[in-house]
Design a protein around this motif. Sequence first.
Motif, PDB file in Angstrom:
ATOM      1  N   HIS A 157      44.531  33.374  51.930  1.00  0.00           N
ATOM      2  CA  HIS A 157      44.302  33.793  50.548  1.00  0.00           C
ATOM      3  C   HIS A 157      43.336  34.979  50.545  1.00  0.00           C
ATOM      4  CE1 HIS A 157      46.126  29.970  49.267  1.00  0.00           C
ATOM      5  NE2 HIS A 157      45.453  29.434  50.267  1.00  0.00           N
ATOM      6  N   ASN A 158      43.857  36.146  50.258  1.00  0.00           N
ATOM      7  CA  ASN A 158      43.057  37.368  50.250  1.00  0.00           C
ATOM      8  C   ASN A 158      42.823  37.793  48.801  1.00  0.00           C
ATOM      9  OD1 ASN A 158      43.141  37.747  53.202  1.00  0.00           O
ATOM     10  ND2 ASN A 158      45.326  38.065  52.823  1.00  0.00           N
ATOM     11  N   ILE A 159      41.567  37.874  48.411  1.00  0.00           N
ATOM     12  CA  ILE A 159      41.211  38.076  47.014  1.00  0.00           C
ATOM     13  C   ILE A 159      40.266  39.262  46.899  1.00  0.00           C
ATOM     14  CG2 ILE A 159      40.132  37.019  44.983  1.00  0.00           C
ATOM     15  CD1 ILE A 159      40.834  34.300  46.232  1.00  0.00           C
ATOM     16  N   SER A 160      40.497  40.066  45.855  1.00  0.00           N
ATOM     17  CA  SER A 160      39.617  41.186  45.551  1.00  0.00           C
ATOM     18  C   SER A 160      39.405  41.240  44.045  1.00  0.00           C
ATOM     19  CB  SER A 160      40.215  42.502  46.035  1.00  0.00           C
ATOM     20  OG  SER A 160      39.448  43.609  45.597  1.00  0.00           O
ATOM     21  N   VAL A 161      38.137  41.310  43.615  1.00  0.00           N
ATOM     22  CA  VAL A 161      37.826  41.460  42.193  1.00  0.00           C
ATOM     23  C   VAL A 161      36.906  42.661  42.043  1.00  0.00           C
ATOM     24  CG1 VAL A 161      38.153  39.041  41.584  1.00  0.00           C
ATOM     25  CG2 VAL A 161      35.934  39.802  42.415  1.00  0.00           C
ATOM     26  N   LEU A 162      37.123  43.395  40.969  1.00  0.00           N
ATOM     27  CA  LEU A 162      36.336  44.598  40.717  1.00  0.00           C
ATOM     28  C   LEU A 162      36.002  44.668  39.233  1.00  0.00           C
ATOM     29  CD1 LEU A 162      36.691  48.158  42.056  1.00  0.00           C
ATOM     30  CD2 LEU A 162      36.915  47.839  39.591  1.00  0.00           C
ATOM     31  N   ALA A 163      34.765  44.951  38.916  1.00  0.00           N
ATOM     32  CA  ALA A 163      34.323  45.170  37.542  1.00  0.00           C
ATOM     33  C   ALA A 163      33.577  46.487  37.486  1.00  0.00           C
ATOM     34  CB  ALA A 163      33.431  44.026  37.066  1.00  0.00           C
ATOM     35  N   SER A 213      33.772  53.121  28.575  1.00  0.00           N
ATOM     36  CA  SER A 213      34.801  52.205  29.060  1.00  0.00           C
ATOM     37  C   SER A 213      34.185  51.074  29.873  1.00  0.00           C
ATOM     38  CB  SER A 213      35.812  52.954  29.947  1.00  0.00           C
ATOM     39  OG  SER A 213      36.317  54.091  29.296  1.00  0.00           O
ATOM     40  N   TYR A 214      34.899  49.928  29.823  1.00  0.00           N
ATOM     41  CA  TYR A 214      34.597  48.783  30.675  1.00  0.00           C
ATOM     42  C   TYR A 214      35.924  48.306  31.252  1.00  0.00           C
ATOM     43  CZ  TYR A 214      30.357  49.000  27.889  1.00  0.00           C
ATOM     44  OH  TYR A 214      29.221  49.434  27.262  1.00  0.00           O
ATOM     45  N   PHE A 215      35.946  47.992  32.540  1.00  0.00           N
ATOM     46  CA  PHE A 215      37.229  47.638  33.138  1.00  0.00           C
ATOM     47  C   PHE A 215      37.046  46.560  34.200  1.00  0.00           C
ATOM     48  CE2 PHE A 215      35.501  51.535  34.956  1.00  0.00           C
ATOM     49  CZ  PHE A 215      35.427  51.250  36.320  1.00  0.00           C
ATOM     50  N   PHE A 216      38.177  45.896  34.493  1.00  0.00           N
ATOM     51  CA  PHE A 216      38.173  44.784  35.450  1.00  0.00           C
ATOM     52  C   PHE A 216      39.526  44.767  36.151  1.00  0.00           C
ATOM     53  CE2 PHE A 216      39.422  40.435  36.475  1.00  0.00           C
ATOM     54  CZ  PHE A 216      38.363  40.026  37.287  1.00  0.00           C
ATOM     55  N   ASN A 217      39.496  44.497  37.465  1.00  0.00           N
ATOM     56  CA  ASN A 217      40.730  44.374  38.231  1.00  0.00           C
ATOM     57  C   ASN A 217      40.607  43.196  39.193  1.00  0.00           C
ATOM     58  OD1 ASN A 217      41.967  45.256  41.180  1.00  0.00           O
ATOM     59  ND2 ASN A 217      43.394  45.617  39.502  1.00  0.00           N
ATOM     60  N   ALA A 218      41.682  42.446  39.307  1.00  0.00           N
ATOM     61  CA  ALA A 218      41.734  41.355  40.268  1.00  0.00           C
ATOM     62  C   ALA A 218      43.062  41.437  41.011  1.00  0.00           C
ATOM     63  CB  ALA A 218      41.612  39.999  39.563  1.00  0.00           C
ATOM     64  N   SER A 219      42.999  41.311  42.335  1.00  0.00           N
ATOM     65  CA  SER A 219      44.219  41.308  43.139  1.00  0.00           C
ATOM     66  C   SER A 219      44.157  40.154  44.130  1.00  0.00           C
ATOM     67  CB  SER A 219      44.401  42.643  43.872  1.00  0.00           C
ATOM     68  OG  SER A 219      43.314  42.897  44.738  1.00  0.00           O
ATOM     69  N   TYR A 220      45.343  39.636  44.415  1.00  0.00           N
ATOM     70  CA  TYR A 220      45.427  38.453  45.282  1.00  0.00           C
ATOM     71  C   TYR A 220      46.697  38.552  46.097  1.00  0.00           C
ATOM     72  CZ  TYR A 220      46.695  33.663  46.582  1.00  0.00           C
ATOM     73  OH  TYR A 220      47.095  32.549  47.281  1.00  0.00           O
ATOM     74  N   ASP A 221      46.596  38.189  47.364  1.00  0.00           N
ATOM     75  CA  ASP A 221      47.819  38.035  48.146  1.00  0.00           C
ATOM     76  C   ASP A 221      47.712  36.787  49.012  1.00  0.00           C
ATOM     77  OD1 ASP A 221      47.686  38.660  51.228  1.00  0.00           O
ATOM     78  OD2 ASP A 221      46.331  40.123  50.306  1.00  0.00           O
ATOM     79  N   PHE A 222      48.839  36.133  49.145  1.00  0.00           N
ATOM     80  CA  PHE A 222      48.910  34.935  49.967  1.00  0.00           C
ATOM     81  C   PHE A 222      49.677  35.244  51.240  1.00  0.00           C
ATOM     82  CE2 PHE A 222      51.371  31.173  51.320  1.00  0.00           C
ATOM     83  CZ  PHE A 222      50.311  30.352  51.682  1.00  0.00           C
TER      84      PHE A 222
END
Length: 999
Positions: free
Chosen positions: A521-527, A577-586
């Motif tokens: 489970h590879n997870i990346s979150v960015l704010a 601006s305010y932003f958020f990104n989340a990515s996930y790969d299994f």
Amino acid sequence: MKKLFLMLCGLLMVAVVSAQTRTVSGTVVAAADNEPLIGATVVPVGGGSGTATDIDGKFHITVPGSVKEVKVSYVGMKTVTLPLTDGMVVKLEMSDNRLDEVIVTGYGTGKKLGSAVGSLNVVNEDVFANSPAPNFVDALQGQVPGLSIFSNTGEPSATPANIRIRGVNSLDASNTPLFILDGAPVTSSVFTTLSMNDIESVTVLKDAVSTAIYGSRAANGVIVITSKKGKFGQKAKVTVRANVGWSSPVENKIKMMNSQQYIEFRDKINQPVTAEVRELVEKYGISTDWQKEMIKDNAMTYSLEGQVSGGSDNLSYTISLNHYDQDGLIASSGMRRESLRASLESKVNNWLRIGFQGNLGYREYETNSAAAAAGTFYTNNPIVQSYMMMPYDSPYYYTIENGDIVYGDKAVWYKYTGDGDANWLTKLNKGKRSSVTANLLLSEVITPIKGLTIRSQQALDAYDYRNSSIWTAVDNFVTPMGDVTDFGQYTTRQRGESFERYYSFVYTNTAEYRFSINNLHNISVLAGQESIINKSNQFNVATTGQPNNSQMLLTNGTDIDLKNNVGQEIEETTINSYFFNASYDFDNRYFLDFSIRRDGSSKFAPDHRWSTFWSAGVMWNAKSESFLQPYTWIDDLKFRVNYGTTGNSGIGNYKYFGTIGSGNLYNGGNTLILGQAPNYDLKWETVRSFDVGFSFGFLDKLYGSADFYVKNTEDMLMEIPYSFTTGYDSGSGNIGSMRNTGVDVELGAHIIKTRDWYWGVRVNFNYNKNEITGLFNGKQFYSMPDYGLYYEIGKDANQLRTVMYAGVDPRDGQQMWYDKDGNLTKEFNRERDAVSTGKSFIAPWTGGFGTNLRWRNISLSADFNWAAEKYIFNWAHQMVSAAYRATSTNQCVDMLNVWTKPGDITDIPNADQQPQADSRYLENSSFVRMKNLTLQYDFEKKLINKLGVQGLALHFTGRNLLTFTPSGYTGTDPEYENNGVRFSYPNTRQYEFGLEVTF
């Protein structure tokens, strides 16, 4: 005893130093044939400086004792990291590393191309390396499916007029993509100041999941430019490039009459030339090709560039300096540019990095204002004169002496045309245009714990523009041929100055956390948060009546028009601006990506300033599934789908305000008038996008991708008409909706891929269907005939309407048309009879194709771009097909088919008929163009290494060498994109020879 003690201390120090460092040797070869690889890069992992292999593929490297591994890379082969041992032999395998390439698509630290969920394309530095064009955007033509780029002029300082990704999204707001340079937005000023050899790659983001993170500025797609940077531990490398070439106009398909043809034509229409003219032609053979006289075919181009890059353990750097000088095809046209680029990055410690990137540019250029106005008809335009001048006028003064013609000086007044030489008159303007640009970026990156990256970035995009217009005057005189000149406006002096300063500050702060669970489970979150502040200030002033050509200051003038010749504008806008990104790969099989951004812009009314944009996408990497592992011929197979929203705020500032302005003087005093109508309901234009696609790679030879998309634009921004009872004629509003539906397809093949031989081909295309789906106040159509625009629900926004031409009545030579009901008529009435042609001036089909061929040290590449079902009104042809004014201007050769007597079958009416703006001048301007052809020779490294040189290459590049158009096309340049064209500055065909030396 003292000497013995010192010797023992020395031996001890040597032993300590030896324990701290060691020297290792090795060889790098190709796995396929064990041939040594010259110039392979060898970099220690964990400290120490890198090196490059010699002519035998060998390397020697001194590293700290703590270093255990080494990283080895070579162009076109797989990069490997191996244990560091003395005498090691490194075998590198051929590789197509497209999917492993790290790209930057948003605000994060980057990701591999193969893991990107969205639809995007990467254009690498090879495309830009040897292009003779003055701006990098030109080199992108035909490289990316869905990216349309059209140049309306070959003027050196100009940039492509139309840059679009996947069609037209808006009727009145901007359709130009957002450009990002190394993480910061930039304006078009960077197009002509950024050297193409400073570009490492350009990534084109096309769908919502790729662009939504940029929110309100990304409705038209995003183009991310990554510049070249030095590498830590890289040995210093110096590269010098020198190029020289020349430009000529592309082929012009409008053929003008020579003197003999013109005399024949005048005889046909019973308006013969004088005996004097006939004698000049028949006895002295005067027949001037004014296209060749007014437009150069050898405008020179020079460029010189130096670049230094490298790095130590804790510092990487790149510094480059570029000089570019291009002469224009006509007088008062050309550009000289100097640019300086620097990139520095420092590892302050294990958790802090600081970086700086800067691009400074200076341009000094001339733009022929008469020729730049392609939609107008100025006789002081050299392009217009090249069509209209009488062919029996001579470019030189002459006299007839004893029956012989004796030529004198270059003429500045033409006897039979009755006009001054446009190139000479243009040079009366002694002024210049210049600009200074700056793109600066500071970044601070903190990695306090594993996986967490905190980044702060401050960017400046700025330019100062100045235009000095110094129109000296010329007195009328008697020419050596006895004619009295009439220079009109050119007998009045004028001095003008205009200045504009623009700067944009961008402050960006992000925090990104990446982690993995069980390596599955590879997870990346960015704010993040971003603030953009744009400011501009411009003014202009002009005075007239200077006493002589030596006293041309503003203060020397005796008259000033305060209403028309003095102006000032001050503008400021802000976006938060305010932003958020989340990515996930299994397990590198299933990928998810989600972005959301909240934007607020001062361009909109207080109650409508903020809007939210978002996207969600999924991708399935089928190749990683266990059931496909046995199929080794499948290299890559991915399927993706996404949906999201983006915004468009590409309108003028303060559009929602009600304003007042200055009116005409009244009794010598100032007046105020109503300026702009207020609209406190003005809000964002929004694009909702859906994309589904797949990509593949087979047999290590074939690769490709295909995408289907639908883009719906809502709340389109546009000027709409008001009732005159309001006191206004129009105002800004959200007026309707529009849809773009299309496909992107890309295919490529590595047909031959060996050590000595490589042959690859590629092809791409885009089909885009545009239609208006809604208009304001429930209207079915909206017409603006003064601008040639007609919007209708269910039709293309760029459709062309006109009265349909029915030909010439053979009985009387009069023109005929079809009325709106399809009946023949000899009365032209545009308002009553104009109908939709079903044709658009924006091509629904665009694309490109190319090939690369290499044998040992010789390489050949050819790139083509094309457009299909593209149409344009050829008003230039209309202007030179006007027999009713044949006594004052030349005509095109087609006019020899003019109707002269009953029974003549022709499409050219009798001489007293004035041609109308009808369908006969609507032409298919589809084209296929060889955009670039490059032949390069790289000298053998075994030979040049003996001279202390790492690389030496010679190249020839041709740009726009060949263009193919339909047989019925009679225009100048088919690439011109607008609803109509008169006499535009021609696009250029360029030839360049270059040398590159690397130390």
